[in-house]
Scaffold this active site. Sequence first.
Site, PDB file in Angstrom:
ATOM      1  CD  GLU A 125       3.142  -9.039  17.126  1.00  0.00           C
ATOM      2  OE1 GLU A 125       2.642  -9.939  16.439  1.00  0.00           O
ATOM      3  OE2 GLU A 125       3.320  -9.152  18.365  1.00  0.00           O
ATOM      4  CB  CYS A 184       0.062 -15.803  19.135  1.00  0.00           C
ATOM      5  SG  CYS A 184      -1.662 -16.250  18.786  1.00  0.00           S
ATOM      6  CB  SER A 209      12.092   5.382  -9.630  1.00  0.00           C
ATOM      7  OG  SER A 209      12.143   5.351  -8.209  1.00  0.00           O
ATOM      8  N   GLY A 210      13.287   8.270  -8.537  1.00  0.00           N
ATOM      9  CA  GLY A 210      12.899   9.454  -7.786  1.00  0.00           C
ATOM     10  C   GLY A 210      12.159   9.136  -6.512  1.00  0.00           C
ATOM     11  N   GLY A 211      11.864   7.850  -6.278  1.00  0.00           N
ATOM     12  CA  GLY A 211      11.253   7.437  -5.022  1.00  0.00           C
ATOM     13  C   GLY A 211      12.274   7.444  -3.898  1.00  0.00           C
ATOM     14  CB  VAL A 212      11.912   7.350  -0.205  1.00  0.00           C
ATOM     15  CG1 VAL A 212      11.205   6.015   0.007  1.00  0.00           C
ATOM     16  CG2 VAL A 212      12.821   7.661   0.979  1.00  0.00           C
ATOM     17  CG  ASP A 213      12.649   2.254  -1.420  1.00  0.00           C
ATOM     18  OD1 ASP A 213      12.620   2.787  -0.293  1.00  0.00           O
ATOM     19  OD2 ASP A 213      11.799   1.427  -1.799  1.00  0.00           O
ATOM     20  CB  SER A 214      15.816   4.697  -6.619  1.00  0.00           C
ATOM     21  OG  SER A 214      14.968   5.791  -6.878  1.00  0.00           O
ATOM     22  CB  SER A 215      15.977   9.367  -3.741  1.00  0.00           C
ATOM     23  OG  SER A 215      15.106   9.583  -4.830  1.00  0.00           O
ATOM     24  CG  HIS A 225      -0.470 -10.998  17.927  1.00  0.00           C
ATOM     25  ND1 HIS A 225       0.509 -11.634  17.200  1.00  0.00           N
ATOM     26  CD2 HIS A 225      -1.545 -11.829  17.925  1.00  0.00           C
ATOM     27  CE1 HIS A 225       0.051 -12.794  16.761  1.00  0.00           C
ATOM     28  NE2 HIS A 225      -1.188 -12.943  17.186  1.00  0.00           N
TER      29      HIS A 225
END
Length: 528
Positions: free
Chosen positions: A180, A90, A232-238, A178
Amino acid sequence: MSNSQSEGQRQPAIVILDFGSQYSELIARRVRETEVYSLVMSYSTSADELRQLAPKGIILSGGPSSVYAERAPLCDPNIWDLGIPVLGVCYGMQLMVQQLGGRVEMATGKAEYGKAPLEIDDPTDLLTNVENGSTMWMSHGDSVRALPEGFVRLAHTANTPDAAVAYHTRSLYGVQFHPEVVHSTDGMSLIRNFVYHICGCEPDWTTTAFIEEAVSQVRSQVGDKRVLLALSGGVDSSTLAFLLKKAIGDQLTCMFIDQGFMRKGEPEFLMDFFDRKFNINVEYINARQRFISKLNGIVDPEEKRKIIGTEFIRVFEEESNRLGPFDYLAQGTLYPDVIESAGTNIDPKTGERVAVKIKSHHNVGGLPKDLQFKLVEPLRRLFKDEVRKVGRSLGLPEEIVRRHPFPGPGLAIRILGEVTDEKLNCLRDADLIVREEIREAGLYHEIWQAFAVLLPVRSVGVMGDQRTYAWPIVLRCVSSEDGMTADWSRLPDELLERISNRIVNEVRGVNRVVLDITSKPPGTIEWE
């Protein structure tokens, strides 16, 4: 990224130069889906810097500017002579055309926004296996009026004569659409053609290799020092907890602060899962009464968020001093945070160059400077979908890997108005029913988020021949790919009926259930 490399010293195979496009991050994600490592960098990156990085290909993103505007963002013109294949998307294509001697003007006919069938003139090279007539996503008000010498047309649309162009001998390519975005049906075929066939990249950006390199880097950085992680128990910190446990074992201490706003049974589940099942050292901090007392009489959502964030920092500081000393703080910073912090100095409204705005990201809410931690951020080159893949490879169960997003302030911002213990208990019970029924229907992983909201009003009802005056619960279920936009989920009538019946019969203080059928935009996913 499949299960078969990481940030560290790894050089990007593909560099995306960002000209302020809302899709720059998406381009990088699409390239990584081909198992090729990519990075987003500023459009102002010099040719010398790129020469030192030695990527196998460069992609110029779209952007809100016009290439002929006085303050339009321009790339280093020496990039064209590096001998590295370039794909302009673009605005990136228009910039390539303009800088190499062509002409770009405001579209005199119709501007193109939305889907358009692509008519292919040259089905080789960049457009190999791209079906003639396939849909591509257009979003441009300017058009190429004259191609530079050496360029040829590869494809066109009804309103854009030069929808795809190439200078084959110099490996310079441009597309006005685009590829993507998901609306471009054969967009990934085009991206694979550029990455594999034109740039000669190898698919070596894999989950297994990333984990091995990240573990090695953490061990090298940390040595024998102690590391603290706010869990926290979220996917990132886990995922980060599992990765650090693999790398440094008992040198890791996780702190789980229970502020009283989590879903029913969640604190108990997380402690059992991490501390007892996987032997990860987790310090449980019960701060429920401390947090809820701070919210007494508070109804403004932004004030609630601010109070919760400030109190979290205070608790974290007190407890880290008690448990410490710690040399390192582990944070689940992801690549979108890195991109946003680096900042591309383009005003999204005017498309003009402006002063760079730096935004800091702290997963624990902006820590005090005097904590003096050194940061460990092994996930900082991963997108969310890549984190999930790493989590799976490390042994995280699907119930955490595919856990629905949950806001940091928790249920406190799903209770409109003042937060009380009575309202929290009511909302926890209703929210549990929503999640139970959606799981039972086999739809949990089909939906981006599904939750209950408690409104600060009461409505009249009749239960057991008696008048009731109780709270309504809002059912909010949305489908999305990334949370940036969302549509309300069309749940089966039978499922909605079961959820409603269970809530009004099982949850004390509720006599009505309503369904939120608002998309994002104009609404947001959360109510506060």
